[in-house]
Design an enzyme around this catalytic site. Sequence first.
Site, PDB file in Angstrom:
ATOM      1  N   ASN A   7     -35.297 -25.064 -29.175  1.00  0.00           N
ATOM      2  CA  ASN A   7     -34.618 -24.843 -27.891  1.00  0.00           C
ATOM      3  C   ASN A   7     -33.388 -24.003 -28.211  1.00  0.00           C
ATOM      4  O   ASN A   7     -32.398 -24.510 -28.724  1.00  0.00           O
ATOM      5  CB  ASN A   7     -34.238 -26.193 -27.285  1.00  0.00           C
ATOM      6  CG  ASN A   7     -33.639 -26.037 -25.898  1.00  0.00           C
ATOM      7  OD1 ASN A   7     -33.341 -24.917 -25.465  1.00  0.00           O
ATOM      8  ND2 ASN A   7     -33.458 -27.153 -25.214  1.00  0.00           N
ATOM      9  N   ARG A  91     -38.868 -23.670 -25.968  1.00  0.00           N
ATOM     10  CA  ARG A  91     -38.588 -24.007 -24.580  1.00  0.00           C
ATOM     11  C   ARG A  91     -37.984 -22.767 -23.902  1.00  0.00           C
ATOM     12  O   ARG A  91     -37.041 -22.172 -24.427  1.00  0.00           O
ATOM     13  CB  ARG A  91     -37.575 -25.148 -24.523  1.00  0.00           C
ATOM     14  CG  ARG A  91     -37.160 -25.439 -23.111  1.00  0.00           C
ATOM     15  CD  ARG A  91     -35.791 -26.044 -23.045  1.00  0.00           C
ATOM     16  NE  ARG A  91     -35.457 -26.289 -21.658  1.00  0.00           N
ATOM     17  CZ  ARG A  91     -34.214 -26.341 -21.216  1.00  0.00           C
ATOM     18  NH1 ARG A  91     -33.210 -26.176 -22.039  1.00  0.00           N
ATOM     19  NH2 ARG A  91     -33.982 -26.551 -19.943  1.00  0.00           N
ATOM     20  N   HIS A 180     -36.910 -28.477 -14.959  1.00  0.00           N
ATOM     21  CA  HIS A 180     -37.291 -29.782 -15.520  1.00  0.00           C
ATOM     22  C   HIS A 180     -38.805 -30.003 -15.483  1.00  0.00           C
ATOM     23  O   HIS A 180     -39.276 -31.129 -15.598  1.00  0.00           O
ATOM     24  CB  HIS A 180     -36.626 -30.962 -14.769  1.00  0.00           C
ATOM     25  CG  HIS A 180     -35.148 -31.010 -14.898  1.00  0.00           C
ATOM     26  ND1 HIS A 180     -34.318 -31.420 -13.869  1.00  0.00           N
ATOM     27  CD2 HIS A 180     -34.337 -30.700 -15.920  1.00  0.00           C
ATOM     28  CE1 HIS A 180     -33.066 -31.360 -14.269  1.00  0.00           C
ATOM     29  NE2 HIS A 180     -33.044 -30.919 -15.506  1.00  0.00           N
ATOM     30  N   ARG A 241     -22.222 -29.905 -10.953  1.00  0.00           N
ATOM     31  CA  ARG A 241     -22.795 -28.975  -9.957  1.00  0.00           C
ATOM     32  C   ARG A 241     -22.815 -29.630  -8.585  1.00  0.00           C
ATOM     33  O   ARG A 241     -23.099 -30.819  -8.470  1.00  0.00           O
ATOM     34  CB  ARG A 241     -24.226 -28.598 -10.337  1.00  0.00           C
ATOM     35  CG  ARG A 241     -24.296 -27.703 -11.544  1.00  0.00           C
ATOM     36  CD  ARG A 241     -25.739 -27.364 -11.895  1.00  0.00           C
ATOM     37  NE  ARG A 241     -25.933 -27.431 -13.333  1.00  0.00           N
ATOM     38  CZ  ARG A 241     -27.100 -27.638 -13.925  1.00  0.00           C
ATOM     39  NH1 ARG A 241     -28.200 -27.776 -13.222  1.00  0.00           N
ATOM     40  NH2 ARG A 241     -27.165 -27.689 -15.231  1.00  0.00           N
ATOM     41  N   GLU A 385     -39.467 -33.936 -23.721  1.00  0.00           N
ATOM     42  CA  GLU A 385     -39.885 -32.559 -23.489  1.00  0.00           C
ATOM     43  C   GLU A 385     -40.368 -31.908 -24.784  1.00  0.00           C
ATOM     44  O   GLU A 385     -41.302 -31.116 -24.782  1.00  0.00           O
ATOM     45  CB  GLU A 385     -38.718 -31.757 -22.900  1.00  0.00           C
ATOM     46  CG  GLU A 385     -38.452 -32.138 -21.448  1.00  0.00           C
ATOM     47  CD  GLU A 385     -37.014 -31.894 -21.023  1.00  0.00           C
ATOM     48  OE1 GLU A 385     -36.129 -32.646 -21.492  1.00  0.00           O
ATOM     49  OE2 GLU A 385     -36.776 -30.983 -20.236  1.00  0.00           O
TER      50      GLU A 385
END
Length: 403
Positions: A7, A91, A180, A241, A385
């Site tokens: 990643n 990823r 996601h 956020r 993941e």
Amino acid sequence: MNVLVINSGSSSLKYQLYDMKIESVLAKGRVERIGMETSILSHEAEGKPETREVSEILDHTTAIKKVLDMLTHREFGVLRTIEEVDAVGHRIVHGGESFRESVLVTEDVKLEIRRLFDLAPLHNPAHMMGITAVERNLPEVPQAVVFDTAFHQTMPPVSFMYAIPMVFYKKHKVRRYGFHGTSVDYVSRCASDFLGRPLSELKLVVCHIGNGASCTAVLHGKSHDTSMGMTPLEGLMMGTRSGDLDPAIVTFAINKEDLTLNEVNSMLNKHSGLLAVSGVSGDVREVVEAMNNGSENAKLAFEMYANRIRKYIGAYAASMNGIDALVFTAGVGENSALLRSEVCKGLTFLGLALDDKRNEERSDQARSISTADSRVDVLVVPTNEELLIARDTYRLVRETPHT
Ligand code: ADP
């Protein structure tokens, strides 16, 4: 077969090495502060001492070289030579409309990922640096790319279109993509296994609540709708956020506070959410602590955070005309019993009943936290993941004849 999962961010790079025969992690770690004189490589491997090395790592190619050196290190390593890395899986945050599933890296694939830089200017260029760095260090090793957006490409137009002039979609591909996806795909399959029912029969709402947070309606195994949009800013309230807001606030803020577009962007992404409302932190743990110490703002922030999740669950139950199971995953979803209970206490109209005792129990396995007679199963499923990236990479490499 050993698969290295990467990643790659702009100044950091996380890795996990899997032995796919038994799907176990042989080693993992991260390189931080790439591009600086004091870069840090932290590494751990089963049965070996953990280690941390500070050195100058000026680019991603050097970072990958250091990782490979570490994986083959006499004391800390787990491989004899780098030839034992059979494949690499990356990823990738944004696959736009081009990628509906994971693929092996080819020249065309790289070109397409570059074309998508506009849609994910912070992420995709950094992922490309990771791919190039692996090519330079391991030129013969096949690489695969796994996209956060791919799982959501099954959404119907009614879910992914925005009600703005069509030209934005046609010319600039402005639409909901969702993120996601790798996590939602993984936990949906785990939920189906846990419930002993095929995905094709299930209506799930998956709440991936971590630093970033999203809800996804998974209808018969496919993404039907999701709360993040063209970017990961839309939807739920998150650590820093804003999530959903009236878009007119943007122009209003620009006028009233004389903000630039970059400043508004930064306000909504980095200075909003739990952090802005609580005035304490974007980390749920610290917000809860402040709430327990009597902070009214922290209490408001926590309740808004939970309420937004609850509203999305209700909306998705309506858009799928029902819900069989609600699934919590990721850092907050897996660990905060308080958040799960706050979300679920307003969902009894769905016939959903939480078992308070099971909700409080801890485990790193998928588990049910609803009562035996709850009409909706409520599950906590640890996400992974990296494992899904490793599985996809393994499958693609085995399916391709020349490898
Ligand atoms: P990312 O989105 O970066 O992958 P994670 O899924 O790892 O994030 O989630 C990280 C978040 O999980 C942290 O911001 C932290 O607030 C939250 N978290 C971890 N443990 C707990 C806990 N026990 N209670 C509440 N939140 C937690």
